[in-house]
Design an enzyme around this catalytic site. Structure first.
Site, PDB file in Angstrom:
ATOM      1  N   LYS A  80       0.780  -1.074  -0.017  1.00  0.00           N
ATOM      2  CA  LYS A  80       0.062  -0.215  -0.097  1.00  0.00           C
ATOM      3  C   LYS A  80       0.816   1.251  -0.191  1.00  0.00           C
ATOM      4  CE  LYS A  80      -4.510   0.977   0.636  1.00  0.00           C
ATOM      5  NZ  LYS A  80      -5.868   0.337   0.199  1.00  0.00           N
ATOM      6  N   GLY A 180     -25.399   2.918   3.959  1.00  0.00           N
ATOM      7  CA  GLY A 180     -24.289   3.323   3.109  1.00  0.00           C
ATOM      8  C   GLY A 180     -24.570   2.948   1.733  1.00  0.00           C
ATOM      9  N   LYS A 183     -21.077   4.315  -3.745  1.00  0.00           N
ATOM     10  CA  LYS A 183     -20.708   3.605  -5.141  1.00  0.00           C
ATOM     11  C   LYS A 183     -20.990   1.967  -4.926  1.00  0.00           C
ATOM     12  CE  LYS A 183     -16.483   5.248  -5.188  1.00  0.00           C
ATOM     13  NZ  LYS A 183     -16.425   6.099  -3.931  1.00  0.00           N
ATOM     14  N   HIS A 186     -25.147   1.129  -3.620  1.00  0.00           N
ATOM     15  CA  HIS A 186     -26.396   1.244  -4.657  1.00  0.00           C
ATOM     16  C   HIS A 186     -26.171   0.113  -5.555  1.00  0.00           C
ATOM     17  CE1 HIS A 186     -23.970   3.041  -8.038  1.00  0.00           C
ATOM     18  NE2 HIS A 186     -24.929   2.905  -8.619  1.00  0.00           N
TER      19      HIS A 186
HETATM   20  P1  NAD Z   1     -18.430   5.947  -0.848  1.00  0.00           P
HETATM   21  O1  NAD Z   1     -17.980   6.995  -0.344  1.00  0.00           O
HETATM   22  O2  NAD Z   1     -19.068   5.835  -2.433  1.00  0.00           O
HETATM   23  O3  NAD Z   1     -19.883   5.395  -0.277  1.00  0.00           O
HETATM   24  C1  NAD Z   1     -20.242   5.527   1.130  1.00  0.00           C
HETATM   25  C2  NAD Z   1     -21.487   5.794   1.493  1.00  0.00           C
HETATM   26  O4  NAD Z   1     -21.687   5.925   3.141  1.00  0.00           O
HETATM   27  C3  NAD Z   1     -21.879   7.328   0.977  1.00  0.00           C
HETATM   28  O5  NAD Z   1     -23.021   7.344   0.418  1.00  0.00           O
HETATM   29  C4  NAD Z   1     -21.923   8.108   2.247  1.00  0.00           C
HETATM   30  O6  NAD Z   1     -22.881   9.195   2.463  1.00  0.00           O
HETATM   31  C5  NAD Z   1     -22.517   7.080   3.299  1.00  0.00           C
HETATM   32  N1  NAD Z   1     -22.195   7.285   4.539  1.00  0.00           N
HETATM   33  C6  NAD Z   1     -21.472   7.801   5.251  1.00  0.00           C
HETATM   34  N2  NAD Z   1     -21.320   7.726   6.589  1.00  0.00           N
HETATM   35  C7  NAD Z   1     -22.485   7.096   7.052  1.00  0.00           C
HETATM   36  C8  NAD Z   1     -23.247   6.670   7.983  1.00  0.00           C
HETATM   37  N3  NAD Z   1     -22.801   7.028   9.358  1.00  0.00           N
HETATM   38  N4  NAD Z   1     -24.383   6.228   7.978  1.00  0.00           N
HETATM   39  C9  NAD Z   1     -24.929   5.815   6.694  1.00  0.00           C
HETATM   40  N5  NAD Z   1     -24.094   6.161   5.609  1.00  0.00           N
HETATM   41  C10 NAD Z   1     -23.166   6.927   5.713  1.00  0.00           C
HETATM   42  O7  NAD Z   1     -17.614   4.847  -0.900  1.00  0.00           O
HETATM   43  P2  NAD Z   1     -17.778   3.225  -1.377  1.00  0.00           P
HETATM   44  O8  NAD Z   1     -16.739   3.212  -2.605  1.00  0.00           O
HETATM   45  O9  NAD Z   1     -18.981   2.901  -1.776  1.00  0.00           O
HETATM   46  O10 NAD Z   1     -17.004   2.359  -0.237  1.00  0.00           O
HETATM   47  C11 NAD Z   1     -18.063   1.821   0.848  1.00  0.00           C
HETATM   48  C12 NAD Z   1     -17.108   1.132   1.850  1.00  0.00           C
HETATM   49  O11 NAD Z   1     -16.561   0.168   0.908  1.00  0.00           O
HETATM   50  C13 NAD Z   1     -15.981   1.891   2.304  1.00  0.00           C
HETATM   51  O12 NAD Z   1     -15.594   1.466   3.620  1.00  0.00           O
HETATM   52  C14 NAD Z   1     -14.831   1.368   1.372  1.00  0.00           C
HETATM   53  O13 NAD Z   1     -13.384   1.352   2.089  1.00  0.00           O
HETATM   54  C15 NAD Z   1     -15.175  -0.250   1.384  1.00  0.00           C
HETATM   55  N6  NAD Z   1     -14.507  -0.650  -0.164  1.00  0.00           N
HETATM   56  C16 NAD Z   1     -14.813  -0.127  -1.384  1.00  0.00           C
HETATM   57  C17 NAD Z   1     -14.466  -0.660  -2.331  1.00  0.00           C
HETATM   58  C18 NAD Z   1     -14.852  -0.139  -3.815  1.00  0.00           C
HETATM   59  O14 NAD Z   1     -14.301  -0.949  -4.792  1.00  0.00           O
HETATM   60  N7  NAD Z   1     -15.411   0.964  -4.045  1.00  0.00           N
HETATM   61  C19 NAD Z   1     -13.612  -1.884  -2.225  1.00  0.00           C
HETATM   62  C20 NAD Z   1     -13.389  -2.502  -1.047  1.00  0.00           C
HETATM   63  C21 NAD Z   1     -14.040  -1.864   0.056  1.00  0.00           C
END
Ligand code: NAD
Length: 354
Positions: A80, A180, A183, A186
């Site tokens: 990382k 949440g 990305k 949904h």
């Molecule tokens: P994102 O920022 O697009 O979505 C996160 C959502 O959570 C947002 O809509 C935000 O408004 C909401 N949120 C924040 N605090 C909140 C709360 N207290 N209660 C309810 N909703 C809340 O992020 P993402 O890419 O969808 O990632 C979501 C999680 O998955 C993160 O922890 C990320 O590290 C993990 N993750 C993502 C990926 C990826 O490919 N995007 C891969 C592995 C892990």
């Protein structure tokens, strides 16, 4: 020796500090292990207050990637990087390209990708200086948005949990709470609705909720999924969702979601187990994203990556089976399975081949 990286007895192979005063680049690249192959892991761009905070973060995150990649069955080690600074103000083409040259200087021991504060467009810029980068935009021949297969992998994890707990992968009528709906969340809602689940969502962003409701008007909205009666709770927002305050209140049988670092501290998984709540380890079920971007290293093929991400179903079942056989919570079983693969497959490199 009591201080620094060595004093932590962290087990990391290599930690590299990179500085380019002209562009303001200050980065740390940590390689935890290359036993299974080049160390793959994203670049976090974040305004750390102290250099020691950045080091702390990169050491923990790189180790996490080694475990995630191992459990995902990839021939990749774990690493990382962190870039210190506010991406909104200091990120420039020059800085990203300088960073790319440092990644290149490692000769392929480390392969970078997106993380918090870096995006596919940034990886396209880094790629102008090095081939040791993935997670580029689809226009640039890359895998694009990794949340597509992250959500698909979490869905496979939920199916495996359902089979383990209820004897069937069928989610018809099961009440699933998604915390949440960004990305990943949904897309996950889409899979769950299609599978016939009753979905209830929460998000601090009205826009995020409205976006889901526009496509799936039947989805319910809740202020506190923690207190709701659910069959499955899927944390897909921030880390630390499972803590001393929330776990005693949960009214669900299964926890399986995408958020990284859901367990606020070691030991909270034991509390989940004592409450008979089945927990699917986060880094196991959210590996679809890394599976998607790592496929790009072989020329991206979405269907091949999706087939690989389907494997999360079997791995989740294997983790539950090991947990039962060894009398430990699933998070411990996942760590053990990852460590065994790193040691068993990593050892093969000691067999000299012409
Ligand atoms: P994102 O920022 O697009 O979505 C996160 C959502 O959570 C947002 O809509 C935000 O408004 C909401 N949120 C924040 N605090 C909140 C709360 N207290 N209660 C309810 N909703 C809340 O992020 P993402 O890419 O969808 O990632 C979501 C999680 O998955 C993160 O922890 C990320 O590290 C993990 N993750 C993502 C990926 C990826 O490919 N995007 C891969 C592995 C892990």
């Amino acid at each position: 020796m009591t201080d620094g990286v060595f004093g932590r007895e962290s087990g990391h192979e290599q930690v590299v500090y990179c500085q380019d005063p002209a562009t303001g680049l200050k980065a740390i690249i940590a390689i935890y292990s290359t036993a299974l192959g080049p160390a793959l892991g994203g670049t976090r761009f974040y305004p750390y207050r102290r250099e020691s905070d950045a080091l702390e973060d990169v050491l923990a995150l790189s180790k996490g990637m080694a475990y995630k990649n191992a459990l995902a069955g990839l021939d990749l080690g774990g690493g990382k990087a962190v870039i210190i600074g506010d991406p909104a103000t200091v990120k420039t083409e020059g800085l990203l390209r300088a960073y790319g040259r440092f990644v290149r200087s490692l000769g392929g021991r480390y392969i970078t990708a997106c993380d918090v504060g870096t995006y596919v467009a940034d990886m396209d810029v880094v790629a102008r200086e090095t081939t040791f980068v993935t997670g580029r935009s689809a226009d640039d021949g890359g895998a694009g948005d990794s949340s597509v297969l992250t959500a698909f992998g979490v869905f496979q994890g939920i199916r495996a949990c359902a089979e383990h707990r209820w004897g069937s992968t069928d989610l018809t009528g099961r009440r699933v709470g998604v915390q949440g709906v960004g990305k990943v969340g949904h897309y996950l809602v889409g899979h769950l609705v299609k599978a016939g689940a009753e979905v209830v969502i929460s998000d601090v962003s009205r826009t995020a909720i409205e976006r889901v409701r526009a496509t799936h008007p039947q989805v319910e909205v809740s202020d506190s999924l923690v207190d709701d009666r659910l069959d499955v709770y899927a944390p897909c927002a921030l880390g630390g969702a499972l803590n001393d305050e929330t776990v005693p209140r949960l009214r669900t049988e299964i926890v399986c979601g995408a958020a990284n670092n859901q367990l606020a501290h070691a030991g909270i998984d034991k509390v989940l187990a004592d409450r008979d709540i089945l927990y699917a380890p986060d880094y196991l079920v959210n590996a679809g994203g890394v599976i998607q971007v790592s496929d790009e290293l072989h020329g991206f093929d979405f269907d091949r990556a999706k087939r690989k991400a389907t494997g999360i179903f079997e791995t989740t079942k294997a983790v539950f089976a090991l947990a039962a056989a060894e009398g430990v919570p699933p998070a411990t079983a996942a760590d053990r399975l990852a460590e065994r693969r790193i040691s068993e497959i990593g050892r093969l490199r000691t067999i000299l081949t012409p």
